[in-house]
Design a protein around this motif. Structure first.
Motif, PDB file in Angstrom:
ATOM      1  N   ILE A  65       0.888  -1.043  -0.129  1.00 38.29           N
ATOM      2  CA  ILE A  65      -0.141  -0.012  -0.089  1.00 38.29           C
ATOM      3  C   ILE A  65       0.929   1.154  -0.050  1.00 38.29           C
ATOM      4  O   ILE A  65       0.505   2.293  -0.721  1.00 38.29           O
ATOM      5  CB  ILE A  65      -1.006  -0.080   1.186  1.00 38.29           C
ATOM      6  CG1 ILE A  65      -2.103  -1.109   1.088  1.00 38.29           C
ATOM      7  CG2 ILE A  65      -1.720   1.460   1.633  1.00 38.29           C
ATOM      8  CD1 ILE A  65      -2.976  -1.441   2.069  1.00 38.29           C
ATOM      9  N   LEU A  66       1.912   1.206   0.648  1.00 35.91           N
ATOM     10  CA  LEU A  66       2.778   2.219   0.854  1.00 35.91           C
ATOM     11  C   LEU A  66       3.415   2.524  -0.670  1.00 35.91           C
ATOM     12  O   LEU A  66       3.530   3.554  -1.128  1.00 35.91           O
ATOM     13  CB  LEU A  66       3.978   2.192   1.813  1.00 35.91           C
ATOM     14  CG  LEU A  66       5.013   3.339   1.960  1.00 35.91           C
ATOM     15  CD1 LEU A  66       4.458   4.740   2.478  1.00 35.91           C
ATOM     16  CD2 LEU A  66       6.137   2.883   3.005  1.00 35.91           C
ATOM     17  N   ILE A  67       3.965   1.533  -1.176  1.00 33.49           N
ATOM     18  CA  ILE A  67       4.443   1.722  -2.543  1.00 33.49           C
ATOM     19  C   ILE A  67       3.486   2.266  -3.589  1.00 33.49           C
ATOM     20  O   ILE A  67       3.755   3.034  -4.188  1.00 33.49           O
ATOM     21  CB  ILE A  67       5.284   0.229  -2.755  1.00 33.49           C
ATOM     22  CG1 ILE A  67       6.274  -0.038  -2.139  1.00 33.49           C
ATOM     23  CG2 ILE A  67       5.599   0.390  -4.418  1.00 33.49           C
ATOM     24  CD1 ILE A  67       6.869  -1.408  -2.241  1.00 33.49           C
ATOM     25  N   PHE A  68       2.173   1.550  -3.470  1.00 32.10           N
ATOM     26  CA  PHE A  68       1.213   1.917  -4.416  1.00 32.10           C
ATOM     27  C   PHE A  68       0.754   3.526  -4.203  1.00 32.10           C
ATOM     28  O   PHE A  68       0.771   4.052  -5.269  1.00 32.10           O
ATOM     29  CB  PHE A  68      -0.165   1.241  -4.064  1.00 32.10           C
ATOM     30  CG  PHE A  68      -1.245   1.635  -4.827  1.00 32.10           C
ATOM     31  CD1 PHE A  68      -1.241   1.415  -6.218  1.00 32.10           C
ATOM     32  CD2 PHE A  68      -2.160   2.483  -4.170  1.00 32.10           C
ATOM     33  CE1 PHE A  68      -2.525   1.876  -6.795  1.00 32.10           C
ATOM     34  CE2 PHE A  68      -3.391   2.729  -4.940  1.00 32.10           C
ATOM     35  CZ  PHE A  68      -3.489   2.379  -6.380  1.00 32.10           C
ATOM     36  N   SER A  69       0.862   4.053  -2.849  1.00 34.31           N
ATOM     37  CA  SER A  69       0.311   5.039  -2.576  1.00 34.31           C
ATOM     38  C   SER A  69       1.600   6.193  -3.199  1.00 34.31           C
ATOM     39  O   SER A  69       1.101   7.315  -3.727  1.00 34.31           O
ATOM     40  CB  SER A  69       0.397   5.488  -1.103  1.00 34.31           C
ATOM     41  OG  SER A  69      -0.516   4.788  -0.526  1.00 34.31           O
ATOM     42  N   PHE A  70       2.778   5.803  -3.035  1.00 33.37           N
ATOM     43  CA  PHE A  70       3.934   6.643  -3.559  1.00 33.37           C
ATOM     44  C   PHE A  70       3.795   6.750  -5.049  1.00 33.37           C
ATOM     45  O   PHE A  70       3.858   7.785  -5.762  1.00 33.37           O
ATOM     46  CB  PHE A  70       5.294   5.994  -3.202  1.00 33.37           C
ATOM     47  CG  PHE A  70       5.552   6.292  -1.726  1.00 33.37           C
ATOM     48  CD1 PHE A  70       4.864   7.117  -0.737  1.00 33.37           C
ATOM     49  CD2 PHE A  70       6.657   5.749  -1.113  1.00 33.37           C
ATOM     50  CE1 PHE A  70       5.362   7.571   0.493  1.00 33.37           C
ATOM     51  CE2 PHE A  70       7.186   6.078   0.190  1.00 33.37           C
ATOM     52  CZ  PHE A  70       6.533   6.867   0.921  1.00 33.37           C
ATOM     53  N   SER A 101       2.963  16.429  -3.892  1.00 28.98           N
ATOM     54  CA  SER A 101       3.199  16.908  -2.735  1.00 28.98           C
ATOM     55  C   SER A 101       4.042  15.835  -2.027  1.00 28.98           C
ATOM     56  O   SER A 101       3.720  14.869  -1.562  1.00 28.98           O
ATOM     57  CB  SER A 101       1.995  17.296  -2.085  1.00 28.98           C
ATOM     58  OG  SER A 101       2.246  17.647  -0.523  1.00 28.98           O
ATOM     59  N   TRP A 102       5.054  16.379  -1.540  1.00 34.70           N
ATOM     60  CA  TRP A 102       6.145  15.470  -0.662  1.00 34.70           C
ATOM     61  C   TRP A 102       5.425  15.272   0.784  1.00 34.70           C
ATOM     62  O   TRP A 102       5.511  14.163   1.125  1.00 34.70           O
ATOM     63  CB  TRP A 102       7.426  16.271  -0.460  1.00 34.70           C
ATOM     64  CG  TRP A 102       8.422  16.077  -1.659  1.00 34.70           C
ATOM     65  CD1 TRP A 102       8.644  17.202  -2.222  1.00 34.70           C
ATOM     66  CD2 TRP A 102       9.036  14.954  -1.899  1.00 34.70           C
ATOM     67  NE1 TRP A 102       9.404  16.631  -3.476  1.00 34.70           N
ATOM     68  CE2 TRP A 102       9.698  15.330  -3.275  1.00 34.70           C
ATOM     69  CE3 TRP A 102       9.023  13.626  -1.720  1.00 34.70           C
ATOM     70  CZ2 TRP A 102      10.454  14.398  -3.891  1.00 34.70           C
ATOM     71  CZ3 TRP A 102       9.863  12.609  -2.522  1.00 34.70           C
ATOM     72  CH2 TRP A 102      10.593  13.111  -3.436  1.00 34.70           C
ATOM     73  N   ILE A 103       4.427  16.263   1.110  1.00 32.97           N
ATOM     74  CA  ILE A 103       3.798  16.157   2.231  1.00 32.97           C
ATOM     75  C   ILE A 103       2.813  15.203   2.308  1.00 32.97           C
ATOM     76  O   ILE A 103       2.553  14.283   3.338  1.00 32.97           O
ATOM     77  CB  ILE A 103       3.040  17.523   2.702  1.00 32.97           C
ATOM     78  CG1 ILE A 103       4.342  18.581   2.777  1.00 32.97           C
ATOM     79  CG2 ILE A 103       2.292  17.157   4.079  1.00 32.97           C
ATOM     80  CD1 ILE A 103       4.608  19.158   4.073  1.00 32.97           C
ATOM     81  N   ASP A 104       2.304  14.958   0.980  1.00 30.94           N
ATOM     82  CA  ASP A 104       1.226  13.559   0.794  1.00 30.94           C
ATOM     83  C   ASP A 104       2.063  12.359   1.202  1.00 30.94           C
ATOM     84  O   ASP A 104       1.310  11.361   1.764  1.00 30.94           O
ATOM     85  CB  ASP A 104       0.543  13.881  -0.358  1.00 30.94           C
ATOM     86  CG  ASP A 104      -0.471  14.774  -0.498  1.00 30.94           C
ATOM     87  OD1 ASP A 104      -0.620  15.507   0.436  1.00 30.94           O
ATOM     88  OD2 ASP A 104      -0.805  14.939  -1.607  1.00 30.94           O
ATOM     89  N   ASN A 105       2.997  12.107   0.633  1.00 32.21           N
ATOM     90  CA  ASN A 105       3.951  11.184   1.024  1.00 32.21           C
ATOM     91  C   ASN A 105       4.253  10.774   2.373  1.00 32.21           C
ATOM     92  O   ASN A 105       4.173   9.728   2.774  1.00 32.21           O
ATOM     93  CB  ASN A 105       5.234  11.000  -0.031  1.00 32.21           C
ATOM     94  CG  ASN A 105       5.097  10.611  -1.349  1.00 32.21           C
ATOM     95  OD1 ASN A 105       4.089  10.035  -1.882  1.00 32.21           O
ATOM     96  ND2 ASN A 105       5.834  11.289  -2.272  1.00 32.21           N
ATOM     97  N   LEU A 106       4.392  11.790   2.965  1.00 30.10           N
ATOM     98  CA  LEU A 106       4.863  11.874   4.601  1.00 30.10           C
ATOM     99  C   LEU A 106       3.603  11.265   5.195  1.00 30.10           C
ATOM    100  O   LEU A 106       3.416  10.419   6.132  1.00 30.10           O
ATOM    101  CB  LEU A 106       5.372  13.226   5.065  1.00 30.10           C
ATOM    102  CG  LEU A 106       5.526  13.342   6.402  1.00 30.10           C
ATOM    103  CD1 LEU A 106       6.646  12.236   6.960  1.00 30.10           C
ATOM    104  CD2 LEU A 106       5.826  14.643   6.926  1.00 30.10           C
ATOM    105  N   CYS A 107       2.366  11.903   4.736  1.00 30.30           N
ATOM    106  CA  CYS A 107       1.107  11.477   5.274  1.00 30.30           C
ATOM    107  C   CYS A 107       0.734   9.973   5.129  1.00 30.30           C
ATOM    108  O   CYS A 107       0.445   9.235   6.103  1.00 30.30           O
ATOM    109  CB  CYS A 107       0.156  12.089   4.651  1.00 30.30           C
ATOM    110  SG  CYS A 107      -0.056  14.082   5.333  1.00 30.30           S
ATOM    111  N   TYR A 108       1.104   9.572   3.629  1.00 30.32           N
ATOM    112  CA  TYR A 108       0.901   7.892   3.719  1.00 30.32           C
ATOM    113  C   TYR A 108       1.830   7.208   4.404  1.00 30.32           C
ATOM    114  O   TYR A 108       1.278   6.234   4.743  1.00 30.32           O
ATOM    115  CB  TYR A 108       1.254   7.884   2.164  1.00 30.32           C
ATOM    116  CG  TYR A 108       0.434   8.688   1.204  1.00 30.32           C
ATOM    117  CD1 TYR A 108      -0.878   8.863   1.141  1.00 30.32           C
ATOM    118  CD2 TYR A 108       1.028   8.981   0.093  1.00 30.32           C
ATOM    119  CE1 TYR A 108      -1.783   9.512   0.235  1.00 30.32           C
ATOM    120  CE2 TYR A 108       0.152   9.591  -0.887  1.00 30.32           C
ATOM    121  CZ  TYR A 108      -1.214  10.029  -0.676  1.00 30.32           C
ATOM    122  OH  TYR A 108      -1.965  10.807  -1.683  1.00 30.32           O
TER     123      TYR A 108
END
Length: 131
Positions: A65-70, A101-108
């Protein structure tokens, strides 16, 4: 990995989905909730959705899920929705998104970390996590 329906996870999926809809429609004027909390929660929505239909190792699922989100977030950087011909406002344009957004990746990553900690501390479905 084994196909297996779980009513518990399906109900959680519906609840989290309704929470996301509430955030998007009614709480959109509260910046922190709309901008950050929704992205933390969406990975949990993906987790419960998959667990509704598949019995799978939790750690592998969370990492996937993390990889997919990224990947989806980086697709936004390259404006994939526009390049695929989706019009602004269309369902697929909204699902894929349109602003990186890099922040979105941090949120994921934060959402996945919360999931990982929760799974490690509860181990409530009998699937033993990988140490």
């Amino acid at each position: 990995m084994k196909l297996q329906f779980s009513l518990k996870y399906f109900i959680l999926t519906v609840f989290i989905f309704l929470t996301e809809v509430l955030i998007a429609t009614k709480l959109n004027n509260i910046f922190f909730v709309r901008a950050y909390l929704g992205d933390v929660i969406v990975v949990m929505l993906l987790y419960t959705f998959v667990k509704s239909f598949v019995k799978i190792n939790d750690n592998k699922l969370i990492l996937g899920i993390l990889i997919f989100s990224f990947m989806v977030e980086f697709a936004q950087y390259f404006h994939v929705a526009e390049k695929l011909g989706f019009r602004p406002g269309s369902l697929m344009y909204i699902v894929i998104g349109n602003s990186f957004s890099w922040i979105d990746n941090l949120c994921y990553a934060t959402g996945c970390l919360i999931l990982y900690i929760f799974v490690r501390t509860t181990n409530n479905d009998g699937v033993t996590p990988i140490p």
